[in-house]
Design a protein around this motif. Structure first.
Motif, PDB file in Angstrom:
ATOM      1  N   ARG A 339      -3.619  23.223 -68.373  1.00  0.00           N
ATOM      2  CA  ARG A 339      -4.502  22.121 -69.298  1.00  0.00           C
ATOM      3  C   ARG A 339      -4.060  22.443 -70.361  1.00  0.00           C
ATOM      4  O   ARG A 339      -3.401  21.177 -71.405  1.00  0.00           O
ATOM      5  CB  ARG A 339      -6.267  23.132 -69.833  1.00  0.00           C
ATOM      6  CG  ARG A 339      -6.379  22.001 -71.322  1.00  0.00           C
ATOM      7  CD  ARG A 339      -8.431  22.759 -71.381  1.00  0.00           C
ATOM      8  NE  ARG A 339      -8.306  21.615 -72.576  1.00  0.00           N
ATOM      9  CZ  ARG A 339      -7.781  21.995 -73.815  1.00  0.00           C
ATOM     10  NH1 ARG A 339      -7.205  22.920 -74.420  1.00  0.00           N
ATOM     11  NH2 ARG A 339      -8.518  20.702 -75.341  1.00  0.00           N
ATOM     12  N   ALA A 351      -6.969  16.843 -73.802  1.00  0.00           N
ATOM     13  CA  ALA A 351      -6.801  16.836 -72.044  1.00  0.00           C
ATOM     14  C   ALA A 351      -7.861  18.580 -72.318  1.00  0.00           C
ATOM     15  O   ALA A 351      -8.208  19.152 -72.303  1.00  0.00           O
ATOM     16  CB  ALA A 351      -5.620  17.277 -72.067  1.00  0.00           C
ATOM     17  N   HIS A 352      -8.413  16.808 -70.520  1.00  0.00           N
ATOM     18  CA  HIS A 352      -9.659  18.106 -70.446  1.00  0.00           C
ATOM     19  C   HIS A 352      -9.500  18.182 -68.711  1.00  0.00           C
ATOM     20  O   HIS A 352      -9.279  17.146 -68.372  1.00  0.00           O
ATOM     21  CB  HIS A 352     -11.168  17.418 -71.036  1.00  0.00           C
ATOM     22  CG  HIS A 352     -11.053  17.699 -72.426  1.00  0.00           C
ATOM     23  ND1 HIS A 352     -11.388  18.469 -72.987  1.00  0.00           N
ATOM     24  CD2 HIS A 352     -10.925  16.148 -73.091  1.00  0.00           C
ATOM     25  CE1 HIS A 352     -11.158  17.845 -74.503  1.00  0.00           C
ATOM     26  NE2 HIS A 352     -11.180  16.619 -74.389  1.00  0.00           N
ATOM     27  N   ALA A 353     -10.177  19.050 -68.199  1.00  0.00           N
ATOM     28  CA  ALA A 353     -10.566  19.581 -67.068  1.00  0.00           C
ATOM     29  C   ALA A 353     -11.788  18.763 -66.811  1.00  0.00           C
ATOM     30  O   ALA A 353     -13.415  19.116 -67.641  1.00  0.00           O
ATOM     31  CB  ALA A 353     -10.705  20.854 -66.105  1.00  0.00           C
ATOM     32  N   ALA A 372      -9.538  15.238 -63.263  1.00  0.00           N
ATOM     33  CA  ALA A 372      -9.054  15.952 -65.076  1.00  0.00           C
ATOM     34  C   ALA A 372      -8.839  14.569 -66.225  1.00  0.00           C
ATOM     35  O   ALA A 372      -8.521  13.024 -65.052  1.00  0.00           O
ATOM     36  CB  ALA A 372      -7.576  16.892 -64.842  1.00  0.00           C
ATOM     37  N   PHE A 395      -2.487  18.905 -64.794  1.00  0.00           N
ATOM     38  CA  PHE A 395      -3.386  19.806 -64.336  1.00  0.00           C
ATOM     39  C   PHE A 395      -3.383  20.362 -62.801  1.00  0.00           C
ATOM     40  O   PHE A 395      -2.685  19.506 -61.955  1.00  0.00           O
ATOM     41  CB  PHE A 395      -4.526  19.143 -64.263  1.00  0.00           C
ATOM     42  CG  PHE A 395      -5.083  19.105 -66.495  1.00  0.00           C
ATOM     43  CD1 PHE A 395      -6.187  20.149 -66.215  1.00  0.00           C
ATOM     44  CD2 PHE A 395      -4.995  18.197 -66.786  1.00  0.00           C
ATOM     45  CE1 PHE A 395      -6.817  20.377 -67.184  1.00  0.00           C
ATOM     46  CE2 PHE A 395      -5.281  17.880 -68.283  1.00  0.00           C
ATOM     47  CZ  PHE A 395      -6.443  19.004 -68.643  1.00  0.00           C
TER      48      PHE A 395
END
Length: 412
Positions: A339, A351-353, A372, A395
C-alpha cells in the motif's frame, strides 16, 4: 457543548462507509454505527468509532435506538452507505422529523422489476425484460426476448448473481442456481435483453448531474467492474445525452433527493437505463469524482441528511481513474503488502486493500473479486489512466491454497 449524534445504519465494505464517518466528524457531528455485528467492519475499531449492536433488520429496534440517541445529546440525522439499508434509514429519519428522501420511492426502486416497469411506462429506454419465478419461465422468457439475455436477481448490487447467457441451456443452469438457493434470491429473478454498447454511470445529487463515469468491465459472461474513468472519455454531447436520460429516469421514479447512481449502456439507438440506485455510488467512485471535479459527494450526503449546507467544489485535477487488482487465486490471504508503494506512486490520491490477512477469498464473479483499489488523478484522461494502471499492481496479496485442511503457498 456535546456534539449531536449522526447515525449510520450498517455500512458497505469498500471504503465509503469509513468515509461517511469521517465526513460526519469533519462536520462536528458524532458518528455512531448501528449494526448487527460492528466487528464486521474493521474501521470501527481502527478509528475508534462509536457503535450500537442491534437487529438492524427490525425497524422498531432501529427507531428505538435512534430515539434514544436523540434524547442523549441530540440526533442530527441518519443515513446508510449500504444499498440494503437506505430505505430503512429514510423511514426512521422521517419518523423522527429528520431530513430524508421519499422512503417508499427508494424501496420501490430497489426492486428492479418494478423499476423497469415504471421507467418503461414513462418512455425511458430500458432492456426488454421478464420477471420469472421458475426455470421454465426463464427459458420461455429468453426465447421470447431472443438471445443473448442477462439473468440476474431482482435485488442486489455489485454485479452479484448477474450473468450473460447465450442459449437456453445457460439460462436454465443460471436460473436454477439463482432460484434454488446458493446464496441467491428465493423470489423472482429477471431475464432481460442484453444491451450491447459501452457502459457508463451518471452520478447525480438532488437531481443534478455531477459526473458521467466511464465503466470498464471484465470478460463476459460476467459484469465485474474492473475500473472507472472520470469524466467518461466520450464527447461532451454524449455525456449530455446520458445525463438527460438519467434525469428523466429519476423523475419517473420519484427520486431526486440526495445522491443517486444510475447505470446505462449506450446502444446504437441511444442510452438505455440498466438500473437506478437511490444511493451514492460505491467502488471508490466518489473519491474519483472528488479528484476530478473537486466535489465531495460523501460530504454532500452527510450535509443533506443532517440539514447542513454543502461545501463548494475544491480545486481539482480534471481527470481521475480507478483500477482494481482482481482475485487471481482462491484461498486464504496470508499477507497484504504494497500500500505504501501504491500511495507514493505518481498521481495516486487513494489506495486501499479490500481484503485482510486471514480472509478466505473465492471467485464470485462480483465486486468481491476485487482485492485492492487505487484512485489516481491526471491532467488528462490518458495521464489519469496511466497513473492508476501503474499503481494497482503494486499491491502484493499473498494467497495460500486451502485443500482438505492443508494450506500450500500461492501468490497473486
Amino acid at each position: 457543548m456535546t456534539r449531536p449524534w449522526f447515525a449510520l445504519l450498517e455500512s458497505n465494505t469498500t471504503g465509503t462507509g469509513r468515509q461517511f464517518a469521517a465526513a460526519a466528524r469533519a462536520r462536528g457531528l458524532r458518528p455512531v454505527l448501528l449494526a448487527r455485528d460492528p466487528a464486521r467492519y474493521p474501521y470501527v475499531a481502527d478509528d475508534g468509532l462509536d457503535s450500537r449492536t442491534l437487529d438492524t433488520a427490525d425497524p422498531a429496534q432501529v427507531l428505538a435506538v435512534c430515539a434514544g440517541l436523540a434524547r442523549d445529546g441530540g440526533l442530527s440525522g441518519i443515513t446508510s452507505s449500504s444499498e440494503y439499508y437506505v430505505a430503512a434509514a429514510a423511514r426512521v429519519a422521517t419518523a423522527l422529523g429528520l431530513p430524508a428522501p421519499d422512503a417508499e420511492a427508494v424501496a420501490r426502486c430497489r426492486d428492479k422489476s418494478h423499476q423497469r416497469r415504471a421507467l418503461a411506462a414513462a418512455g425511458v429506454a430500458v432492456p426488454g425484460f421478464r420477471a420469472v419465478t421458475s426455470v421454465a419461465q426463464a427459458v420461455a422468457a429468453a426465447a421470447d426476448l431472443g438471445p443473448p439475455v442477462v439473468v440476474k436477481p431482482v435485488t442486489g448490487s455489485g454485479s452479484a448473481g448477474v450473468r450473460l447467457c447465450a442459449d437456453a441451456g445457460e439460462v436454465a443452469e443460471w436460473a436454477a442456481r439463482l432460484l434454488g438457493g446458493d446464496g441467491g434470491p428465493t423470489g423472482p429473478i429477471l431475464v432481460e435483453t442484453a444491451v450491447r454498447g459501452p457502459e457508463f454511470s451518471v452520478e447525480t445529487f438532488d437531481g443534478v448531474v455531477r459526473a458521467v463515469v466511464g465503466k470498464r468491465l471484465g470478460p463476459e459472461p460476467w459484469f465485474v467492474e474492473i475500473g472507472h474513468d472520470v469524466p467518461a472519455p466520450v464527447p461532451a454531447a454524449v455525456r449530455a445525452e446520458l445525463g438527460e436520460t438519467t434525469r428523466r429516469a429519476l423523475a419517473a421514479l420519484g427520486l431526486g433527493w440526495g445522491a443517486a447512481h444510475t447505470e446505462l449502456r449506450l446502444s446504437a439507438a441511444g442510452p438505455v437505463v440498466i438500473e437506478v440506485n437511490p444511493r451514492l455510488a460505491g467502488g471508490m467512485i466518489p473519491a474519483a469524482v472528488r479528484a476530478a471535479t473537486g466535489l465531495d459527494l460523501v460530504d454532500a450526503v452527510i450535509a443533506r441528511a443532517s440539514g447542513g449546507a454543502p461545501r463548494a467544489a475544491a480545486p481539482a485535477a480534471g481527470h481521475a481513474a480507478i483500477r482494481f487488482q482482481l482475485l487471481a487465486a482462491e484461498g486464504r490471504v496470508a499477507a497484504v503488502r504494497g500500500r505504501a508503494q501504491a500511495v507514493a506512486s505518481p498521481g495516486v490520491v487513494a489506495a486501499h486493500a479490500l481484503t485482510v490477512p486471514g480472509a478466505v477469498v473465492t471467485r464470485t464473479h462480483s465486486f468481491q473479486d476485487r482485492l485492492a483499489c487505487v484512485v489516481a488523478a491526471g491532467h488528462d484522461a490518458a495521464a489519469a489512466q496511466r497513473n492508476a494502471e501503474r499503481a494497482a499492481p503494486l499491491f502484493s496479496i499473498d494467497i495460500q491454497a486451502v485443500q482438505d485442511g492443508y494450506e500450500g503457498g500461492r501468490g497473486r
